[in-house]
Design an enzyme around this catalytic site. Structure first.
Site, PDB file in Angstrom:
ATOM      1  N   GLU A 127       0.864  -1.185   0.000  1.00 18.81           N
ATOM      2  CA  GLU A 127       0.000   0.000   0.000  1.00 18.81           C
ATOM      3  C   GLU A 127       0.896   1.228   0.000  1.00 18.81           C
ATOM      4  OE1 GLU A 127      -2.726   0.409   3.285  1.00 18.81           O
ATOM      5  OE2 GLU A 127      -3.761   2.075   2.308  1.00 18.81           O
ATOM      6  N   GLY A 267       3.178   2.227  10.746  1.00 18.08           N
ATOM      7  CA  GLY A 267       3.014   1.449  11.971  1.00 18.08           C
ATOM      8  C   GLY A 267       2.761  -0.019  11.669  1.00 18.08           C
ATOM      9  N   ALA A 268       1.815  -0.277  10.775  1.00 13.37           N
ATOM     10  CA  ALA A 268       1.453  -1.656  10.465  1.00 13.37           C
ATOM     11  C   ALA A 268       0.575  -1.689   9.231  1.00 13.37           C
ATOM     12  CB  ALA A 268       0.698  -2.274  11.647  1.00 13.37           C
ATOM     13  N   GLU A 270      -2.415  -4.052   6.934  1.00 19.09           N
ATOM     14  CA  GLU A 270      -3.495  -5.041   7.053  1.00 19.09           C
ATOM     15  C   GLU A 270      -3.552  -6.093   5.952  1.00 19.09           C
ATOM     16  OE1 GLU A 270      -3.886  -1.746   6.237  1.00 19.09           O
ATOM     17  OE2 GLU A 270      -5.505  -1.453   4.801  1.00 19.09           O
ATOM     18  N   ASN A 271      -2.440  -6.439   5.303  1.00 18.90           N
ATOM     19  CA  ASN A 271      -2.454  -7.441   4.234  1.00 18.90           C
ATOM     20  C   ASN A 271      -3.322  -8.645   4.617  1.00 18.90           C
ATOM     21  OD1 ASN A 271      -0.103  -5.934   3.190  1.00 18.90           O
ATOM     22  ND2 ASN A 271       0.907  -6.874   4.940  1.00 18.90           N
ATOM     23  N   HIS A 303      -6.819  -2.215  15.062  1.00 13.89           N
ATOM     24  CA  HIS A 303      -7.035  -1.477  13.811  1.00 13.89           C
ATOM     25  C   HIS A 303      -6.774  -2.364  12.587  1.00 13.89           C
ATOM     26  CE1 HIS A 303      -6.793   2.225  11.254  1.00 13.89           C
ATOM     27  NE2 HIS A 303      -5.973   1.463  10.560  1.00 13.89           N
ATOM     28  N   GLU A 304      -5.619  -2.983  12.555  1.00 12.33           N
ATOM     29  CA  GLU A 304      -5.286  -3.794  11.371  1.00 12.33           C
ATOM     30  C   GLU A 304      -6.234  -4.990  11.270  1.00 12.33           C
ATOM     31  OE1 GLU A 304      -3.536  -2.142   9.524  1.00 12.33           O
ATOM     32  OE2 GLU A 304      -2.481  -0.851  10.944  1.00 12.33           O
ATOM     33  N   HIS A 307      -9.542  -3.969   9.786  1.00 11.53           N
ATOM     34  CA  HIS A 307      -9.494  -3.756   8.341  1.00 11.53           C
ATOM     35  C   HIS A 307      -9.929  -4.999   7.566  1.00 11.53           C
ATOM     36  CE1 HIS A 307      -8.018   0.201   7.427  1.00 11.53           C
ATOM     37  NE2 HIS A 307      -6.839   0.070   7.992  1.00 11.53           N
ATOM     38  N   GLU A 326      -9.781   3.984   6.169  1.00 11.27           N
ATOM     39  CA  GLU A 326      -8.967   4.431   7.310  1.00 11.27           C
ATOM     40  C   GLU A 326      -9.799   5.195   8.342  1.00 11.27           C
ATOM     41  OE1 GLU A 326      -6.354   3.117   7.950  1.00 11.27           O
ATOM     42  OE2 GLU A 326      -5.553   2.405   6.049  1.00 11.27           O
TER      43      GLU A 326
HETATM   44  N1  BES Z   1      -3.144   0.767   5.819  1.00  9.98           N
HETATM   45  C1  BES Z   1      -2.380   1.416   6.822  1.00  9.98           C
HETATM   46  C2  BES Z   1      -0.898   1.305   6.600  1.00  9.98           C
HETATM   47  C3  BES Z   1      -0.349   2.156   5.492  1.00  9.98           C
HETATM   48  C4  BES Z   1      -0.345   3.494   5.577  1.00  9.98           C
HETATM   49  C5  BES Z   1       0.223   1.629   4.387  1.00  9.98           C
HETATM   50  C6  BES Z   1       0.199   4.267   4.564  1.00  9.98           C
HETATM   51  C7  BES Z   1       0.739   2.398   3.375  1.00  9.98           C
HETATM   52  C8  BES Z   1       0.740   3.728   3.464  1.00  9.98           C
HETATM   53  C9  BES Z   1      -2.686   0.856   8.196  1.00  9.98           C
HETATM   54  O1  BES Z   1      -3.930   0.284   8.327  1.00  9.98           O
HETATM   55  C10 BES Z   1      -2.649   1.999   9.152  1.00  9.98           C
HETATM   56  O2  BES Z   1      -3.486   2.837   9.056  1.00  9.98           O
HETATM   57  N2  BES Z   1      -1.672   2.028  10.043  1.00  9.98           N
HETATM   58  C11 BES Z   1      -1.455   3.098  10.962  1.00  9.98           C
HETATM   59  C12 BES Z   1      -1.785   2.728  12.366  1.00  9.98           C
HETATM   60  C13 BES Z   1      -3.226   2.836  12.708  1.00  9.98           C
HETATM   61  C14 BES Z   1      -3.479   2.421  14.126  1.00  9.98           C
HETATM   62  C15 BES Z   1      -3.796   4.212  12.486  1.00  9.98           C
HETATM   63  C16 BES Z   1       0.013   3.423  10.877  1.00  9.98           C
HETATM   64  O3  BES Z   1       0.733   2.677  10.225  1.00  9.98           O
HETATM   65  O4  BES Z   1       0.414   4.432  11.424  1.00  9.98           O
HETATM   66 ZN    ZN Z   2      -5.507   1.595   8.609  1.00  8.32          ZN
END
Ligand code: BES
Ligand code: ZN
Length: 882
Positions: A127, A267-268, A270-271, A303-304, A307, A326
């Site tokens: 992503e 941070g993480a 959700e694959n 969160h993940e 998703h 999101e």
């Molecule tokens: N889908 C996102 C990760 C992501 C963000 C991938 C931008 C590529 C580009 C994931 O679900 C996410 O939102 N992660 C957040 C943490 C969440 C608790 C808000 C993050 O990575 O900060």
């Molecule tokens: Zn997210």
């Protein structure tokens, strides 16, 4: 027009001309080259509006195309064009099989997008548009395909081979290689693809779904982290149960995997079936992680996981719809945390983030609606606006519909769109269809940026017992839209009598009594609500629970605020009243700073703080919030002209004044909450630690040996990372900076083997609220634990430095120049991280004139350089606002 300034517009959306029904990947991991064979079953899309026989696939810079085959025949270069980042296949039939073979070099990929190496392991981040760095593909979220992934690699170095879905085959090959085949039955866009090859250990657990299916839960980590998985596994199980109970959403595969990697931009992720986490956002134990980290990890795991439905089963049509997944998922994880721990404390935390960071973004050159209308680089729109304001918008729908209709709406949304790639309009339509509530005007929240102000005035008429509230909304212009149409928003209010009791509310012209905690529908630029049968002049409790992401402007008297601070049943409003009083006190101190150095607090404020501190019946976590000073960043947000030095000194003066006035109460509260027994993570124990550490923070404003010793002792006890970190933080910020030096050395000595803790060590030093930090920060860049290729290290050094306002905004411009240097360095290999650091440079609007100039000249300097799209977008938008 350079490639950098190419803009993608929402209005240009078109459905894809082709559908990729299945995607079979064969990925052979090799030391020098990794080969990727992609076999795609393609057919024309009957829904395409302008059908074309040319299939255009996206590909990143680092991939070398070896072969293209159609239906088993090798194509020559007359059948396709390869220009830069696009592979165009001419004259495609109705249906065909396309096979490409590419070579990539993940070990050289420092952007951490696509397939890359983190330490000794291969992992992916696709992503938003990373999959194109792995192979040529229809890399857009509305292209859903069923993936089968075969991975092969040397077995000794990479004994674990993972991909999405279920394992279907595995075995040994010649030359010490082995392979694994994974199949994911759920069609998904490429951004949800993941694979991992590494030497990892596994922690197992199990969850039985409400329909009785057993799901295996596995966390994969490097061996030295195997003791840090329990919290994430427990969080995962709680989240799975919560989503069943609150949204009726069950997990859909037999296996759910999480992998922890050290080098990760976010941070993480959700694959599907294979979440990949930044180690820092999943691994925890009390010795190395603070309470705040535990809470953060639980929220991210939830969160993940959430998703899987809000994002994966129902995904986004295009990246303009990012908030669809999101915003909704942040809302869901916030609800989860509120239900699992303290709802009021969670709300206060979220509102603090929103008002400190999202309001700032809304007032910056990067302002955008939660559904942007255009972008140059989508990575720049993973923003507090899309996330946090997006979550607020979902929350407002919930408030407008009520619990039952909101649930009906979310059920309809998931049922109606399961397996589809949809838009925020589809989300709102499901909510509206299920509830019968018209949300047409509400949709302006998706298209208009900017933070509305609600100016509220009131009038009490004692003769006919009527109380009226007049609400005027206005929203400042932002770059994308000058004049704003009025928003539809829920304003939750109560009217309190002199004892603090909520009065029953009867609106003139509407039949039913509204209860005593009601939601007013604000739809017009100006509206008046008249409440009948109000026997005495009430105190209004407005915007309860922060029911809308707006600035409330009501001229509360000090007396009213003191009343609300002690009587309001709404946790948010009670806290907000305290904050307003503390902000006013700080503002008064700012006026004083130029004159006398001794600043006197009002007795009423002291009494208010004392009352909270000594009340042992209150939740200690809530008391910690009530007595906490607003941050320098939030204070800045409340000022028309931001003088960071003045804010800092005034806030320090208030801190000292409070400590002076309440010394004995603070000391008693510290001792009462300082639990030296067995470590516990109950809500109460966590709250007590938070409160105790705030007391210690105040007391150390007094510059007395006794309190320094208390902090040193707390450090020496090494009871848990919350206490150790707080003690160190306090001593680092101390006027006498010598105090912290030996402890910092000891801390590093103790924890140098743990990257997570080393990052905390960097962050504490680089984010300290003490002038003259830059030299030390620069020195830390040369520390052998620093690694500019690791985003966590960069965030803990450079990110923390930017958060130390008095240093980043040093009047000689040194802070800006330093950040400029770092942006240029990073942009060469990790544009996403570089662009994140560039955003703060664009926030010059309300700074003092001298600083504005320095910030702009730093942006101009960046603009001279060869920039990535990411940084170019941030810099050019900032400059056009200068
Ligand atoms: N889908 C996102 C990760 C992501 C963000 C991938 C931008 C590529 C580009 C994931 O679900 C996410 O939102 N992660 C957040 C943490 C969440 C608790 C808000 C993050 O990575 O900060
Ligand atoms: Zn997210």
């Amino acid at each position: 027009m350079t490639q950098n300034s190419q803009v993608t517009y929402l209005k240009d959306y078109q459905v894809p001309d082709f559908i990729i029904e299945t995607t079979d990947l064969d990925i052979r991991v090799g030391d020098e080259y990794t080969s990727v064979v992609a076999r795609l079953k393609v057919r024309r899309n009957p829904a395409s509006s302008e059908p074309s026989s040319e299939l255009i696939l996206q590909g990143g810079k680092g991939i070398k195309l070896q072969d293209v085959m159609m239906d088993g025949l090798i194509l020559d270069e007359s059948n396709y064009d390869l220009n830069g980042s696009e592979l165009a296949i001419h004259q495609c039939p109705e249906a065909f099989e396309l096979t490409t073979e590419c070579l990539i070099q993940p070990q050289l990929n420092a952007s951490l997008e696509g397939l890359y190496k983190s330490g000794g392991m291969y992992c992916t981040q696709c992503e938003a548009e990373g999959f194109r760095n792995i192979t040529y593909y229809l890399d857009r979220p509305d292209a859903l395909s069923v993936f089968t992934t075969r991975i092969s690699a040397p077995k000794a170095s990479y004994p674990i081979l993972l991909a999405n879905g279920n394992p279907v085959d595995q075995g040994d090959l010649e030359n010490g290689e082995h392979y694994a085949v994974w199949h994911d039955p759920f069609p998904k866009p490429a951004y949800l693809f993941a694979m991992v090859a590494g030497d990892l250990v596994r922690q197992d657990d199990q969850f039985t779904t409400q329909s009785g299916r057993k799901v295996d839960l596995q966390i994969f980590v490097e061996a030295h982290n195997s003791h840090k998985c329990d919290h994430a596994l427990a969080s995962l199980k709680r989240s799975m149960l919560w989503d069943e109970q609150n949204y009726g959403r069950e997990y859909d595969l037999d296996l759910f995997m999480i992998v922890a990697v050290d080098d990760f931009n976010m941070g993480a992720m959700e694959n599907k079936g294979l979440n990949i986490f930044n180690s820092d956002c999943v691994l925890a134990d009390p010795a190395t992680s603070s309470d705040a980290m535990f809470e953060r990890i639980e929220g991210i795991v939830a969160h993940e996981y959430f998703h899987n439905w809000s994002g994966n089963r129902v995904t986004c049509r295009d990246w303009f719809q990012l908030s669809l997944k999101e915003g909704f998922t942040v809302y869901r994880d916030a609800q989860y945390t509120a239900d699992t721990y303290s709802a009021a404390v969670k709300r206060i935390d979220d509102v603090t983030v929103l008002r400190t960071h999202q309001f700032a973004e809304d007032a910056s050159p990067m302002a955008h609606p939660i559904r942007p209308a255009s972008y140059i680089e989508i990575n720049n729109f993973y923003s507090v606006t899309v996330y946090e304001k997006g979550a607020e918008v979902v929350g407002m729908i919930h408030t407008l519909l009520g619990d039952d209709l909101f649930r009906k709406g979310s059920d309809l949304y998931f049922d109606r769109h399961d397996g589809q790639a949809v838009t925020t309009d589809d989300f709102v339509a499901a909510m509206s269809d299920a509830s019968g509530i018209n949300l047409d005007q509400f949709k302006y929240w998706y298209s208009q940026a900017g933070t509305p102000t609600l100016a509220v005035t009131d009038h009490y008429n004692a003769i006919n017992n009527e109380y009226s509230l007049t609400v005027v909304q206005s929203t400042p212009a932002t770059a994308e839209c000058e004049v704003k149409l009025p928003f539809h928003l829920p304003l939750r209010v109560a009217l309190l009598d002199t004892k603090g009791k909520e009065l029953p509310l009867q609106l003139q012209g509407s039949e039913p009594v509204l209860g005593n905690n009601c939601v007013l529908n604000i739809t017009q630029a100006q509206q008046t609500f008249i409440f009948e049968g109000i026997a005495e002049q009430p105190t209004p409790s407005l915007l309860r629970g922060f029911s809308a992401p707006v600035k409330l402007d009501y001229a509360y008297t000090e007396e009213q605020l003191l009343f609300l601070a002690s009587k309001d049943q709404d946790g948010f409003c009670r806290w907000e009243a305290c904050q307003r009083l503390l902000i006013e006190a700080t503002e008064r101190a700012m006026g004083f700073m130029s004159q006398a150095s001794h600043y006197q607090l009002k007795d009423s404020l002291v009494t208010m703080l004392r009352t909270s501190l000594v009340d042992e019946t209150l939740d200690p976590a809530m008391v910690a919030k009530l007595v906490q000073l607003p941050s320098e960043a939030y204070l800045a947000e409340t000022q028309t002209i931001v003088d960071v030095d003045l804010i800092h000194t005034a806030r320090e003066a208030i801190r000292l004044a409070i400590a002076t006035a309440l010394e004995s109460e603070l000391l008693y509260c510290y001792q009462r909450c300082h639990d030296t027994g067995v470590f516990s993570q109950t809500g109460k124990a966590i709250g007590q630690r938070a409160l105790k550490n705030i007391c210690l923070y105040y007391l150390n404003a007094l510059d007395q040996a006794l309190y320094q010793t208390m902090a040193q002792d707390q450090y020496a006890l090494q009871a848990n990372m919350t206490d150790v970190g707080a003690a160190l933080h306090i001593l680092i910020g101390h006027k006498n900076s010598e105090l912290a030096a030996p402890l910092l050395a000891d801390f590093y000595q103790r924890w140098q083997g743990d990257a997570q803790v080393v990052c905390q060590w960097f962050a504490m030093q680089c984010g300290a609220s003490r002038p003259g930090l830059l030299g030390q920060v620069k020195a830390l860049l040369d520390h052998n634990a620093f690694d500019i290729r690791n985003p966590n290290k960069v965030r803990s050094v450079v990110g923390s430095f930017i958060r130390s306002a008095i240093n980043f905004h040093a009047v000689d411009g040194s802070g800006y120049a330093f950040v400029g240097d770092m942006i240029l360095k990073l942009d060469g290999f990790n544009p996403m991280i570089a662009a994140g650091l560039a955003k703060p440079l664009g926030r010059f609007k309300r700074k003092t004139k001298d600083r504005q100039q320095l910030m702009v000249s730093q942006l101009q300097r960046l603009n001279q350089a060869e920039l990535s799209k990411d940084v170019f977008e941030v810099v050019s938008k900032a400059l056009s606002a200068s």
